[in-house]
Design a protein around this motif. Structure first.
Motif, PDB file in Angstrom:
ATOM      1  N   LEU A 199      -0.505 -44.530   5.734  1.00  5.40           N
ATOM      2  CA  LEU A 199      -1.844 -45.038   6.039  1.00  5.40           C
ATOM      3  C   LEU A 199      -2.719 -45.037   4.785  1.00  5.40           C
ATOM      4  O   LEU A 199      -3.509 -45.968   4.570  1.00  5.40           O
ATOM      5  N   SER A 200      -2.576 -44.013   3.962  1.00  6.17           N
ATOM      6  CA  SER A 200      -3.321 -43.971   2.699  1.00  6.17           C
ATOM      7  C   SER A 200      -2.896 -45.127   1.797  1.00  6.17           C
ATOM      8  O   SER A 200      -3.737 -45.763   1.150  1.00  6.17           O
ATOM      9  N   ALA A 201      -1.602 -45.408   1.753  1.00  2.00           N
ATOM     10  CA  ALA A 201      -1.117 -46.533   0.952  1.00  2.00           C
ATOM     11  C   ALA A 201      -1.693 -47.851   1.469  1.00  2.00           C
ATOM     12  O   ALA A 201      -2.089 -48.715   0.681  1.00  2.00           O
ATOM     13  N   LEU A 202      -1.753 -48.012   2.784  1.00  2.00           N
ATOM     14  CA  LEU A 202      -2.369 -49.213   3.352  1.00  2.00           C
ATOM     15  C   LEU A 202      -3.838 -49.320   2.970  1.00  2.00           C
ATOM     16  O   LEU A 202      -4.340 -50.408   2.665  1.00  2.00           O
ATOM     17  N   LEU A 203      -4.531 -48.199   2.973  1.00  2.00           N
ATOM     18  CA  LEU A 203      -5.937 -48.195   2.572  1.00  2.00           C
ATOM     19  C   LEU A 203      -6.079 -48.630   1.110  1.00  2.00           C
ATOM     20  O   LEU A 203      -6.973 -49.405   0.776  1.00  2.00           O
ATOM     21  N   PHE A 204      -5.180 -48.163   0.255  1.00  2.00           N
ATOM     22  CA  PHE A 204      -5.227 -48.570  -1.151  1.00  2.00           C
ATOM     23  C   PHE A 204      -4.947 -50.062  -1.302  1.00  2.00           C
ATOM     24  O   PHE A 204      -5.525 -50.723  -2.169  1.00  2.00           O
ATOM     25  N   VAL A 205      -4.063 -50.610  -0.471  1.00  2.00           N
ATOM     26  CA  VAL A 205      -3.801 -52.049  -0.511  1.00  2.00           C
ATOM     27  C   VAL A 205      -5.054 -52.825  -0.126  1.00  2.00           C
ATOM     28  O   VAL A 205      -5.412 -53.815  -0.761  1.00  2.00           O
ATOM     29  N   VAL A 206      -5.732 -52.359   0.921  1.00  2.00           N
ATOM     30  CA  VAL A 206      -6.970 -53.009   1.356  1.00  2.00           C
ATOM     31  C   VAL A 206      -8.015 -52.970   0.238  1.00  2.00           C
ATOM     32  O   VAL A 206      -8.788 -53.912   0.054  1.00  2.00           O
ATOM     33  N   LEU A 207      -8.022 -51.884  -0.540  1.00  2.00           N
ATOM     34  CA  LEU A 207      -8.975 -51.742  -1.641  1.00  2.00           C
ATOM     35  C   LEU A 207      -8.497 -52.421  -2.925  1.00  2.00           C
ATOM     36  O   LEU A 207      -9.081 -52.235  -3.982  1.00  2.00           O
ATOM     37  N   ASP A 208      -7.411 -53.199  -2.843  1.00  2.00           N
ATOM     38  CA  ASP A 208      -6.831 -53.931  -3.977  1.00  2.00           C
ATOM     39  C   ASP A 208      -6.336 -53.023  -5.094  1.00  2.00           C
ATOM     40  O   ASP A 208      -6.376 -53.383  -6.268  1.00  2.00           O
ATOM     41  N   ALA A 209      -5.867 -51.848  -4.744  1.00  2.00           N
ATOM     42  CA  ALA A 209      -5.261 -50.945  -5.714  1.00  2.00           C
ATOM     43  C   ALA A 209      -3.771 -50.851  -5.395  1.00  2.00           C
ATOM     44  O   ALA A 209      -3.263 -49.823  -4.964  1.00  2.00           O
ATOM     45  N   VAL A 210      -3.073 -51.962  -5.605  1.00  2.00           N
ATOM     46  CA  VAL A 210      -1.674 -52.068  -5.178  1.00  2.00           C
ATOM     47  C   VAL A 210      -0.790 -51.106  -5.957  1.00  2.00           C
ATOM     48  O   VAL A 210       0.153 -50.543  -5.404  1.00  2.00           O
ATOM     49  N   ASP A 211      -1.091 -50.873  -7.240  1.00  2.00           N
ATOM     50  CA  ASP A 211      -0.271 -49.950  -8.013  1.00  2.00           C
ATOM     51  C   ASP A 211      -0.380 -48.527  -7.473  1.00  2.00           C
ATOM     52  O   ASP A 211       0.607 -47.807  -7.370  1.00  2.00           O
ATOM     53  N   VAL A 212      -1.574 -48.121  -7.095  1.00  2.00           N
ATOM     54  CA  VAL A 212      -1.772 -46.796  -6.511  1.00  2.00           C
ATOM     55  C   VAL A 212      -1.116 -46.741  -5.133  1.00  2.00           C
ATOM     56  O   VAL A 212      -0.520 -45.729  -4.756  1.00  2.00           O
ATOM     57  N   ALA A 213      -1.205 -47.826  -4.376  1.00  2.00           N
ATOM     58  CA  ALA A 213      -0.585 -47.881  -3.053  1.00  2.00           C
ATOM     59  C   ALA A 213       0.933 -47.725  -3.158  1.00  2.00           C
ATOM     60  O   ALA A 213       1.548 -47.001  -2.366  1.00  2.00           O
ATOM     61  N   PHE A 214       1.521 -48.374  -4.143  1.00  2.00           N
ATOM     62  CA  PHE A 214       2.966 -48.279  -4.339  1.00  2.00           C
ATOM     63  C   PHE A 214       3.362 -46.839  -4.668  1.00  2.00           C
ATOM     64  O   PHE A 214       4.325 -46.301  -4.112  1.00  2.00           O
ATOM     65  N   THR A 215       2.613 -46.204  -5.540  1.00  2.00           N
ATOM     66  CA  THR A 215       2.897 -44.819  -5.904  1.00  2.00           C
ATOM     67  C   THR A 215       2.740 -43.897  -4.700  1.00  2.00           C
ATOM     68  O   THR A 215       3.575 -43.015  -4.465  1.00  2.00           O
ATOM     69  N   GLU A 216       1.690 -44.092  -3.921  1.00  2.00           N
ATOM     70  CA  GLU A 216       1.467 -43.267  -2.735  1.00  2.00           C
ATOM     71  C   GLU A 216       2.594 -43.444  -1.728  1.00  2.00           C
ATOM     72  O   GLU A 216       3.073 -42.476  -1.133  1.00  2.00           O
ATOM     73  N   ALA A 217       3.023 -44.679  -1.531  1.00  2.00           N
ATOM     74  CA  ALA A 217       4.108 -44.923  -0.572  1.00  2.00           C
ATOM     75  C   ALA A 217       5.414 -44.298  -1.056  1.00  2.00           C
ATOM     76  O   ALA A 217       6.132 -43.674  -0.272  1.00  2.00           O
ATOM     77  N   ALA A 218       5.704 -44.450  -2.347  1.00  2.00           N
ATOM     78  CA  ALA A 218       6.972 -43.928  -2.870  1.00  2.00           C
ATOM     79  C   ALA A 218       6.985 -42.407  -2.936  1.00  2.00           C
ATOM     80  O   ALA A 218       7.922 -41.763  -2.469  1.00  2.00           O
ATOM     81  N   VAL A 219       5.939 -41.836  -3.515  1.00  2.00           N
ATOM     82  CA  VAL A 219       5.915 -40.387  -3.710  1.00  2.00           C
ATOM     83  C   VAL A 219       5.432 -39.666  -2.457  1.00  2.00           C
ATOM     84  O   VAL A 219       6.067 -38.727  -1.986  1.00  2.00           O
ATOM     85  N   GLY A 220       4.298 -40.108  -1.893  1.00  2.00           N
ATOM     86  CA  GLY A 220       3.717 -39.417  -0.754  1.00  2.00           C
ATOM     87  C   GLY A 220       4.547 -39.542   0.503  1.00  2.00           C
ATOM     88  O   GLY A 220       4.857 -38.541   1.159  1.00  2.00           O
ATOM     89  N   ALA A 221       4.898 -40.768   0.861  1.00  2.00           N
ATOM     90  CA  ALA A 221       5.636 -40.974   2.104  1.00  2.00           C
ATOM     91  C   ALA A 221       7.133 -40.820   1.916  1.00  2.00           C
ATOM     92  O   ALA A 221       7.822 -40.345   2.810  1.00  2.00           O
TER      93      ALA A 221
END
Length: 182
Positions: free
Chosen positions: A33-55
């Motif tokens: 969900l945090s990664a999705l929030l980062f995608v909505v905020l146009d921070a795709v690089d951070v979203a990718f990192t959150e999805a890979a490392v966090g999830a």
């Protein structure tokens, strides 16, 4: 607003649960969900990192740890009042710190008026890479990226050392059981 609501609901569910497997799974959901929030905020690089490392990696490591430990959380003997107070004070301080920030995407924000135009103008000539994001990450933030890589590498080595130590400990326990039976 929906993502924030889902994040809060997931966090509350994590805090209220006792079963560690469910907590691990909900933590992975929270990261997604945090990664999705980062995608909505146009921070795709951070979203990718959150999805890979966090999830991804974190969930696998927590599940691996659960395989070696208890399945249910032990009840705490301490009052949750002090940690709750610390969280509330920290949250209030962080919210207070954001009050003077410009609105998201505001054209008169300092990042839009000073930083971005400078990078857009200098990057193609100084770096020679047409993609400005790549130029910033690889050159201007090169040491930062190197530091992040070193942290991930160190964490990976630490996990491998922990796993090898656990494997040796299990072998020692098996040998003790066999010698005790004979």
């Amino acid at each position: 607003m929906t993502l924030f609501t889902m994040l809060v609901a997931t966090a509350i569910a994590i805090v209220r649960m006792q079963r560690l497997f469910a907590i691990a799974m909900l933590s992975g959901v929270f990261s997604l969900l945090s990664a999705l929030l980062f995608v909505v905020l146009d921070a795709v690089d951070v979203a990718f990192t959150e999805a890979a490392v966090g999830a991804g990696i974190s969930t696998v490591l927590v599940l691996g740890t659960l395989a070696l430990t208890s399945r249910v959380a032990k009840h705490s003997t301490h009052s949750p009042a002090i940690p709750l107070l610390v969280v509330l004070v920290t949250g209030a301080t962080l919210m207070y710190g954001t009050l003077d920030m410009p609105n998201f995407g505001s054209p008169d924000a300092p990042a839009q008026t000073h930083v971005s135009p400078d990078y857009l103008e200098r990057s193609p000539h100084e770096i020679g890479v047409p993609n400005v994001v790549t130029a910033i990450l690889a050159s201007y933030r090169g040491y930062d990226t190197l530091g992040e890589t070193a942290v991930v590498f160190t964490a990976g080595i630490g996990v491998l050392l922990l796993i090898s130590g656990l494997h040796r400990r299990r072998e020692d326990e098996d040998e003790e059981e066999e010698s005790g039976e004979s």
